[in-house]
Design a protein around this motif. Structure first.
Motif, PDB file in Angstrom:
ATOM      1  N   MET A   1      28.384  63.990 -88.774  1.00  0.00           N
ATOM      2  CA  MET A   1      28.130  62.641 -88.211  1.00  0.00           C
ATOM      3  C   MET A   1      27.279  61.844 -89.194  1.00  0.00           C
ATOM      4  O   MET A   1      26.144  62.219 -89.482  1.00  0.00           O
ATOM      5  CB  MET A   1      27.374  62.777 -86.881  1.00  0.00           C
ATOM      6  CG  MET A   1      27.312  61.476 -86.101  1.00  0.00           C
ATOM      7  SD  MET A   1      26.485  61.713 -84.508  1.00  0.00           S
ATOM      8  CE  MET A   1      26.841  60.156 -83.690  1.00  0.00           C
ATOM      9  N   ARG A   6      24.355  56.999 -86.335  1.00  0.00           N
ATOM     10  CA  ARG A   6      23.328  57.552 -85.448  1.00  0.00           C
ATOM     11  C   ARG A   6      22.355  56.458 -85.024  1.00  0.00           C
ATOM     12  O   ARG A   6      21.609  55.923 -85.844  1.00  0.00           O
ATOM     13  CB  ARG A   6      22.558  58.676 -86.150  1.00  0.00           C
ATOM     14  CG  ARG A   6      23.460  59.791 -86.640  1.00  0.00           C
ATOM     15  CD  ARG A   6      22.662  60.988 -87.079  1.00  0.00           C
ATOM     16  NE  ARG A   6      23.536  62.007 -87.666  1.00  0.00           N
ATOM     17  CZ  ARG A   6      23.232  63.287 -87.775  1.00  0.00           C
ATOM     18  NH1 ARG A   6      22.053  63.725 -87.346  1.00  0.00           N
ATOM     19  NH2 ARG A   6      24.063  64.140 -88.309  1.00  0.00           N
ATOM     20  N   LEU A   7      22.352  56.166 -83.743  1.00  0.00           N
ATOM     21  CA  LEU A   7      21.407  55.174 -83.233  1.00  0.00           C
ATOM     22  C   LEU A   7      19.980  55.604 -83.550  1.00  0.00           C
ATOM     23  O   LEU A   7      19.112  54.772 -83.832  1.00  0.00           O
ATOM     24  CB  LEU A   7      21.579  55.012 -81.722  1.00  0.00           C
ATOM     25  CG  LEU A   7      22.814  54.220 -81.272  1.00  0.00           C
ATOM     26  CD1 LEU A   7      22.893  54.186 -79.750  1.00  0.00           C
ATOM     27  CD2 LEU A   7      22.784  52.814 -81.830  1.00  0.00           C
ATOM     28  N   GLN A  16       9.648  52.881 -88.479  1.00  0.00           N
ATOM     29  CA  GLN A  16       8.955  53.062 -89.753  1.00  0.00           C
ATOM     30  C   GLN A  16       8.494  51.734 -90.321  1.00  0.00           C
ATOM     31  O   GLN A  16       7.385  51.610 -90.837  1.00  0.00           O
ATOM     32  CB  GLN A  16       9.863  53.767 -90.767  1.00  0.00           C
ATOM     33  CG  GLN A  16       9.900  55.277 -90.603  1.00  0.00           C
ATOM     34  CD  GLN A  16      10.767  55.937 -91.656  1.00  0.00           C
ATOM     35  OE1 GLN A  16      11.715  55.349 -92.172  1.00  0.00           O
ATOM     36  NE2 GLN A  16      10.453  57.188 -91.965  1.00  0.00           N
TER      37      GLN A  16
ATOM     38  N   TYR B  36      14.544  69.252 -90.294  1.00  0.00           N
ATOM     39  CA  TYR B  36      15.979  69.015 -90.082  1.00  0.00           C
ATOM     40  C   TYR B  36      16.476  67.871 -90.948  1.00  0.00           C
ATOM     41  O   TYR B  36      17.555  67.960 -91.544  1.00  0.00           O
ATOM     42  CB  TYR B  36      16.266  68.714 -88.607  1.00  0.00           C
ATOM     43  CG  TYR B  36      17.621  68.120 -88.379  1.00  0.00           C
ATOM     44  CD1 TYR B  36      18.777  68.856 -88.646  1.00  0.00           C
ATOM     45  CD2 TYR B  36      17.765  66.810 -87.923  1.00  0.00           C
ATOM     46  CE1 TYR B  36      20.032  68.302 -88.456  1.00  0.00           C
ATOM     47  CE2 TYR B  36      19.017  66.250 -87.727  1.00  0.00           C
ATOM     48  CZ  TYR B  36      20.144  67.000 -87.999  1.00  0.00           C
ATOM     49  OH  TYR B  36      21.387  66.441 -87.819  1.00  0.00           O
ATOM     50  N   SER B  37      15.692  66.804 -91.028  1.00  0.00           N
ATOM     51  CA  SER B  37      16.083  65.661 -91.846  1.00  0.00           C
ATOM     52  C   SER B  37      16.267  66.080 -93.304  1.00  0.00           C
ATOM     53  O   SER B  37      17.237  65.701 -93.968  1.00  0.00           O
ATOM     54  CB  SER B  37      15.022  64.566 -91.737  1.00  0.00           C
ATOM     55  OG  SER B  37      15.320  63.499 -92.621  1.00  0.00           O
ATOM     56  N   LEU B  40      19.394  68.288 -93.648  1.00  0.00           N
ATOM     57  CA  LEU B  40      20.619  67.496 -93.514  1.00  0.00           C
ATOM     58  C   LEU B  40      20.984  66.793 -94.825  1.00  0.00           C
ATOM     59  O   LEU B  40      22.103  66.899 -95.315  1.00  0.00           O
ATOM     60  CB  LEU B  40      20.430  66.462 -92.392  1.00  0.00           C
ATOM     61  CG  LEU B  40      21.575  65.460 -92.167  1.00  0.00           C
ATOM     62  CD1 LEU B  40      22.869  66.193 -91.831  1.00  0.00           C
ATOM     63  CD2 LEU B  40      21.215  64.481 -91.055  1.00  0.00           C
ATOM     64  N   CYS B  57      14.928  60.593 -97.121  1.00  0.00           N
ATOM     65  CA  CYS B  57      14.259  60.903 -95.853  1.00  0.00           C
ATOM     66  C   CYS B  57      13.280  59.811 -95.432  1.00  0.00           C
ATOM     67  O   CYS B  57      12.754  59.853 -94.310  1.00  0.00           O
ATOM     68  CB  CYS B  57      13.521  62.233 -95.957  1.00  0.00           C
ATOM     69  SG  CYS B  57      14.609  63.661 -96.121  1.00  0.00           S
ATOM     70  N   GLY B  58      13.042  58.865 -96.337  1.00  0.00           N
ATOM     71  CA  GLY B  58      12.133  57.772 -95.989  1.00  0.00           C
ATOM     72  C   GLY B  58      10.677  58.187 -95.956  1.00  0.00           C
ATOM     73  O   GLY B  58       9.894  57.650 -95.163  1.00  0.00           O
ATOM     74  N   ASP B 105      21.987  71.130 -86.730  1.00  0.00           N
ATOM     75  CA  ASP B 105      22.814  69.919 -86.746  1.00  0.00           C
ATOM     76  C   ASP B 105      23.617  69.791 -85.457  1.00  0.00           C
ATOM     77  O   ASP B 105      23.712  68.707 -84.882  1.00  0.00           O
ATOM     78  CB  ASP B 105      23.745  69.931 -87.955  1.00  0.00           C
ATOM     79  CG  ASP B 105      24.390  68.579 -88.189  1.00  0.00           C
ATOM     80  OD1 ASP B 105      23.636  67.577 -88.238  1.00  0.00           O
ATOM     81  OD2 ASP B 105      25.623  68.508 -88.288  1.00  0.00           O
ATOM     82  N   VAL B 109      23.178  66.548 -83.143  1.00  0.00           N
ATOM     83  CA  VAL B 109      24.326  65.668 -82.914  1.00  0.00           C
ATOM     84  C   VAL B 109      24.596  65.513 -81.422  1.00  0.00           C
ATOM     85  O   VAL B 109      25.008  64.448 -80.960  1.00  0.00           O
ATOM     86  CB  VAL B 109      25.574  66.213 -83.651  1.00  0.00           C
ATOM     87  CG1 VAL B 109      26.832  65.519 -83.154  1.00  0.00           C
ATOM     88  CG2 VAL B 109      25.419  66.022 -85.157  1.00  0.00           C
ATOM     89  N   GLU B 112      22.499  62.728 -80.295  1.00  0.00           N
ATOM     90  CA  GLU B 112      23.032  61.444 -80.756  1.00  0.00           C
ATOM     91  C   GLU B 112      24.255  61.035 -79.940  1.00  0.00           C
ATOM     92  O   GLU B 112      24.431  59.862 -79.619  1.00  0.00           O
ATOM     93  CB  GLU B 112      23.402  61.535 -82.246  1.00  0.00           C
ATOM     94  CG  GLU B 112      22.203  61.524 -83.187  1.00  0.00           C
ATOM     95  CD  GLU B 112      21.493  60.164 -83.232  1.00  0.00           C
ATOM     96  OE1 GLU B 112      22.064  59.167 -82.753  1.00  0.00           O
ATOM     97  OE2 GLU B 112      20.357  60.123 -83.733  1.00  0.00           O
TER      98      GLU B 112
END
Lengths: 145, 145
Positions: A1, A6-7, A16, B36-37, B40, B57-58, B105, B109, B112
């Motif tokens: 996905m 992804r909302l 952020q 997880y981020s 992914l 990842c910001g 994941d 998902v 989401e």
DNA sequence: GAACCTAAGTTAGAGCTCTAATATCCGTCA
DNA sequence: TGACGGATATTAGAGCTCTAACTTAGGTTC
């Protein structure tokens, strides 16, 4: 996905940006976003208990305890034993705390006004409504699993 | 300015609900939301540098370094020196890392999808659009001050 | 009155996050 | 060739956040 579908990703990006901007505008006032949140609710609820303040700020008691310890070390708040319920500490702003709070609040409100000014009344209502439905479905999802 | 009028408050509540739910569903997989981020983006970009992963990842490089150290200690990733650019470490999932990532994941998902299912196509687009405008105005506000 | 439940406060430990500072490497440019 | 600028990686330090566990106080119930 993919992330763009992804909302949650869009929600996170907006949050952020909000945190980054609030942290930046609050920095000259000498407080963090979490500290500002505590000071704000404290100014509206003098003498509140730490546990109640934690609920207002949306964090756990140990978290608010960390934040309050930092504010107390800087003399911005004071905690005094409750008269009857001896297990409770009443938390209040000090005079310096009120000054810092007023400065920080003016800065934070400026951000909120800029954000609100971006949207029409209808758009604001739509955004608040959609975000509220996010909370609902997410809370339901968490409770069910 | 009351909290209910602050778009930032609603944004924060939605983000808190998102984080709480994601943390809860990811817990059985043995990873945090931040981990997880990282996993992914790592699965989609094998051999990426830590700095590039931080951008995806910001977060900042020291932050991704903290996360990667925890993942490496658990054997979920490996970091090997780059052939030419000796200053760069190539980061990759290990086999156990891929397994954990697949499990996590699937769980993420599911959240989401539940979130997306709450809205019509038009509502989703509206929400994404409104959130995007929040980011724009907030970033602008931060740059100007 | 005693056992129990609830709530408040705290401590310990893990993890995430940032800013600031440092070290290293690579490429470019004078 | 040598100096500088940009990018990567890392460390130090401060602060926020959680879960888990413990202590204490107050009220309720038997």
């Amino acid at each position: 996905m993919p992330a763009s579908e992804r909302l949650g990703s869009h929600l996170k990006l907006a949050e952020q940006a909000l945190m980054a901007t609030k942290a930046a505008v609050l920095k000259p006032a000498g407080v963090t976003v979490a500290q500002y949140s505590a000071l704000l609710h404290l100014s509206e609820n003098p003498g509140i208990s730490a546990a109640a303040l934690a609920r207002l700020c949306g964090v756990t008691p140990p978290t608010i305890n960390t934040i309050l310890n930092n504010l107390q070390d800087r003399g911005l708040i004071e905690r005094t034993p409750h008269e009857w319920h001896r297990n409770v500490l009443e938390t209040r702003l000090t005079d310096p705390g009120r000054e810092v709070m007023a400065d920080a609040d003016a800065r934070a409100v400026r951000v909120e006004r800029a954000l609100a000014a971006e949207f029409t009344d209808g758009e604001r209502e739509a955004l608040v409504g959609l975000l509220g439905r996010c909370v609902e479905v997410l809370d339901k999802e968490r409770r069910e699993r």
